[in-house]
Design a protein around this motif. Sequence first.
Motif, PDB file in Angstrom:
ATOM      1  N   VAL A   1      -9.064   4.130   4.623  1.00 53.76           N
ATOM      2  CA  VAL A   1      -9.320   3.157   3.550  1.00 53.76           C
ATOM      3  C   VAL A   1      -8.842   1.746   3.907  1.00 53.76           C
ATOM      4  O   VAL A   1      -9.221   0.791   3.240  1.00 53.76           O
ATOM      5  CB  VAL A   1      -8.678   3.559   2.199  1.00 53.76           C
ATOM      6  N   LEU A   2      -7.992   1.651   4.929  1.00 50.61           N
ATOM      7  CA  LEU A   2      -7.520   0.316   5.320  1.00 50.61           C
ATOM      8  C   LEU A   2      -8.396  -0.306   6.412  1.00 50.61           C
ATOM      9  O   LEU A   2      -8.172  -1.457   6.804  1.00 50.61           O
ATOM     10  CB  LEU A   2      -6.071   0.379   5.815  1.00 50.61           C
TER      11      LEU A   2
ATOM     12  N   GLY B   1       1.915   4.377  -2.967  1.00 50.31           N
ATOM     13  CA  GLY B   1       1.912   5.821  -2.731  1.00 50.31           C
ATOM     14  C   GLY B   1       3.232   6.463  -3.103  1.00 50.31           C
ATOM     15  O   GLY B   1       3.274   7.484  -3.801  1.00 50.31           O
TER      16      GLY B   1
ATOM     17  N   ARG C   1      -1.492  11.402  -0.275  1.00 49.82           N
ATOM     18  CA  ARG C   1      -1.819  10.691  -1.516  1.00 49.82           C
ATOM     19  C   ARG C   1      -2.525   9.374  -1.225  1.00 49.82           C
ATOM     20  O   ARG C   1      -3.332   8.892  -2.028  1.00 49.82           O
ATOM     21  CB  ARG C   1      -0.533  10.448  -2.327  1.00 49.82           C
ATOM     22  N   LEU C   2      -2.225   8.792  -0.062  1.00 45.71           N
ATOM     23  CA  LEU C   2      -2.836   7.518   0.309  1.00 45.71           C
ATOM     24  C   LEU C   2      -4.123   7.715   1.116  1.00 45.71           C
ATOM     25  O   LEU C   2      -4.658   6.764   1.689  1.00 45.71           O
ATOM     26  CB  LEU C   2      -1.837   6.679   1.122  1.00 45.71           C
ATOM     27  N   GLY C   3      -4.589   8.938   1.163  1.00 45.83           N
ATOM     28  CA  GLY C   3      -5.859   9.203   1.844  1.00 45.83           C
ATOM     29  C   GLY C   3      -5.754   9.144   3.355  1.00 45.83           C
ATOM     30  O   GLY C   3      -6.747   8.917   4.047  1.00 45.83           O
TER      31      GLY C   3
ATOM     32  N   VAL D   1      -4.457  10.473   7.371  1.00 45.50           N
ATOM     33  CA  VAL D   1      -4.430  11.645   8.230  1.00 45.50           C
ATOM     34  C   VAL D   1      -3.277  11.450   9.205  1.00 45.50           C
ATOM     35  O   VAL D   1      -3.164  10.408   9.837  1.00 45.50           O
ATOM     36  CB  VAL D   1      -5.733  11.767   9.052  1.00 45.50           C
ATOM     37  N   SER D   2      -2.416  12.453   9.323  1.00 46.79           N
ATOM     38  CA  SER D   2      -1.253  12.274  10.179  1.00 46.79           C
ATOM     39  C   SER D   2      -1.499  12.820  11.572  1.00 46.79           C
ATOM     40  O   SER D   2      -2.254  13.764  11.762  1.00 46.79           O
ATOM     41  CB  SER D   2      -0.026  12.947   9.566  1.00 46.79           C
TER      42      SER D   2
ATOM     43  N   PHE E   1       0.839  -1.201   0.000  1.00 47.81           N
ATOM     44  CA  PHE E   1       0.000   0.000   0.000  1.00 47.81           C
ATOM     45  C   PHE E   1       0.878   1.257   0.000  1.00 47.81           C
ATOM     46  O   PHE E   1       0.735   2.147  -0.845  1.00 47.81           O
ATOM     47  CB  PHE E   1      -0.905  -0.054   1.243  1.00 47.81           C
TER      48      PHE E   1
ATOM     49  N   TYR F   1      -3.047   1.772  10.670  1.00 49.62           N
ATOM     50  CA  TYR F   1      -2.041   2.778  11.051  1.00 49.62           C
ATOM     51  C   TYR F   1      -0.669   2.396  10.511  1.00 49.62           C
ATOM     52  O   TYR F   1      -0.269   1.235  10.538  1.00 49.62           O
ATOM     53  CB  TYR F   1      -1.957   2.895  12.583  1.00 49.62           C
TER      54      TYR F   1
ATOM     55  N   TYR G   1      -3.085   7.612  10.071  1.00 48.79           N
ATOM     56  CA  TYR G   1      -4.258   6.741  10.064  1.00 48.79           C
ATOM     57  C   TYR G   1      -4.852   6.748   8.656  1.00 48.79           C
ATOM     58  O   TYR G   1      -5.046   7.802   8.069  1.00 48.79           O
ATOM     59  CB  TYR G   1      -5.268   7.248  11.095  1.00 48.79           C
TER      60      TYR G   1
END
Lengths: 233, 563
Positions: free
Chosen positions: B333-334, B185, B472-474, B476-477, B181, B413, B330
Amino acid sequence: MTILAATVPAIGTSIWATNYASVSPYQMKSWPKPTGPGFGIDPDLSAPAPWPNILTEQQRRTLAALVDIIIPPDEVSPGAAEAGVVDFIDEYVSAPYESLRYHSLSILNGIDWINTESQRRYGADFADTTERRRDALFKDIRGSYVPEGEPTTKRILSLAIPKPERQADTFLDSVHYLTITAFYMTEAGVKDIDYRGDIAQAGPYEGPTEEAKAHLRDTLDKLNLPYPDELKT
Amino acid sequence: MSAGDFDAIVVGSGAGGATAALRLTQAGLKVLMLEAGRPYDPVTETPMFNQHIDAPLGNIPTEDRNPRFYDAIIGGIDLADEPYTNAEGSHVKWLRTRMLGGRTNAWWAYVPRYGPYDFQGASRDGHGVDWPVSYDDIAPSYDEIERLMGVYGTTDSYENEPSSPPGILQPPPPLRAYELFAKAGFENLGIPVATTRAAVLTQPKGDRNACFYASHCRRGCSIGAKFQTTTSFLPEALKTGNLTIQTHARVAEVTLGPDGRADGVRYVDTRTGSFGVAKARSVVLAASSYETARLLLASKSDQFPNGLANRSGQVGRNIANTLNFQIRAYFPVLDGRPQYNEDGTSLPHMVVPWFGHKDQAEGRLDFPRGYHIQVFGDRVGAPGIKTGPNIASREYGYGRELKSSARRRYGSYIDFEMFGEMIPNDDTYMELDPVVVDKWGLAVPRFHWRIGDTERHLIQHAKHTMLDVIERLGGVSAPIEEKDGELGEGATGVHETGAARMGFTGEDSVVNAHSQSWDVDNLVLADGSVFASHAHKNPTLTIMALALRAADALVVRLKSNQI
């Protein structure tokens, strides 16, 4: 709700902070010094914690009622108390380490405080009152610093700060943090989240299953991302 | 012990010391190894399958056991018997192990090679100094040390990221789902992703077993799959009959003979407090970069009033450590992704090598050196490491909702961790504290630390790269943790290097290209102290390759009686 909240000294407010210093029976208490083989920089790794636990039976009962509100039993796994979380917190608040003292003091004082509050409201200790009343009291305290409902991503992340920098600043937050920490380390908790690892295996590591790869392709499709070579068929 | 008993004294039993001892003993030379810590046997002492909850306090860090109770670290950052000090404003945290095998017992065994640019930094960008060796000089030593250790990986190379020739590496484990995944990215942003190279066996090697993909490397490895000297080089060296190991021996100073050469060491038995001396034809220091420099600085004599082998004044200078910080993110999408055994080996199976060479060549970046990124998923690791505390730090609800949320998000995560190059500077150095001494009256280091704009700009670039990929991977940090007020400044790292650098002349360096002191020709350094610069790549493989080279040169000189 509004009326009740106003009568509860919200934990973390200046009222609580004042009381904390003046009523704390544990403020000056020194922790028992451990002498067993499981202590020091080179302990016997098979030895259990060598310090005596200090919670009274009444304090443990209060804690058991509290941790089960945070992690109740459901159809997948038992509640926190049954999983052994009270033992963990007892060991924690009894531990002789300065670095743990902050959470420990807030829990030791908080347990007594919540019983006092339960007595004041309901005429009974927290563990002895009804489940409905326990929930109401819990929600009032929690409501003083956390909005109701499913946590937002923003709030989750605002707390995703690695220990030990993450200093919980209230009793309930300390109990909350340690309850979850302990529960998901127990056999029940690890099973609950369906952890599949830590199994010794012969031969090469196999990597993701076909199901996991298929899910990943769908996920990358949703994000409009090309597949890495490993996912090309 | 009397003079002439030993051809060499090796101080330290970790990566460098064990490598040197193996080469010397296999060449038929008699070696006395002095280790400051206690004996340690991974076969009987490794808690491979203990659950975290079985440890006191669920294996969380404490003042006694830091990082963790079950980690294969006897020692720590704060040792009551062995203090050190920081100058005002410096925050060095110095991890010491006091056990046979040193830090190899607990390391995670990531073994990138330094590349051609890493040895010639000054020629390329004007910062720091060049090494007196090139990649081509060292490559055969890399090949050989990898053969001896057992390393997995692929032969794929990238700019300044050489790999091994065919026939050396064992097959690498496949990438995990979260790694694929993250790879998608990075690749979408034009950043290549490489397979990790690690000193972990995926196939049996001699007496050592292949990895069984459980437990965690940081606890040590009783089956010998992860390379640690206590299951490999030390037993192999003992088999020759030429190695004597003395534990609990903290070296106080290197002693000089009448001919101006090192003739042995004075040491203290840490159990009794009594001092002893050991004599040999040569002395090899591999005590860890800072400890080796401490020893040299403390070995004062009329000939060397500023410390042994320190005519250049460079001992204790040029220290550096890895710039390091991580961002947790986080990825909704996962949520609920299919479960499977995601443990693999303890390290990430992929790594993002430094990708900015072209931008630097064309003047688009405001810093000269590089960094690499590793990604850690929250399902990897023995139960407890990534379950209890991690879930507690992100689940803020309670009740049934908390439990279902924890289930759904377990696996969503990823920690992005960057490792960056620090360029040695004049304000970062160690000296002897003028007042403080250890339990046995020995001088201890005082550290001075700062980083400059070259580091700060690099750190900001790394931060933005990681945030770009997360976006890019959707994802949130989380807020980014700052250590002691400065993000990733390196002072707390475990990759200490440079306190006695190698160079072209004795004017501005401590040792030559074979790690031999310019001033004392039978004194050799075999740890990270000899590094002339500190690439962003984890240093152990390079420490060992250089130790191999140094030991081989020493063998020739001992056997031909040049010493």
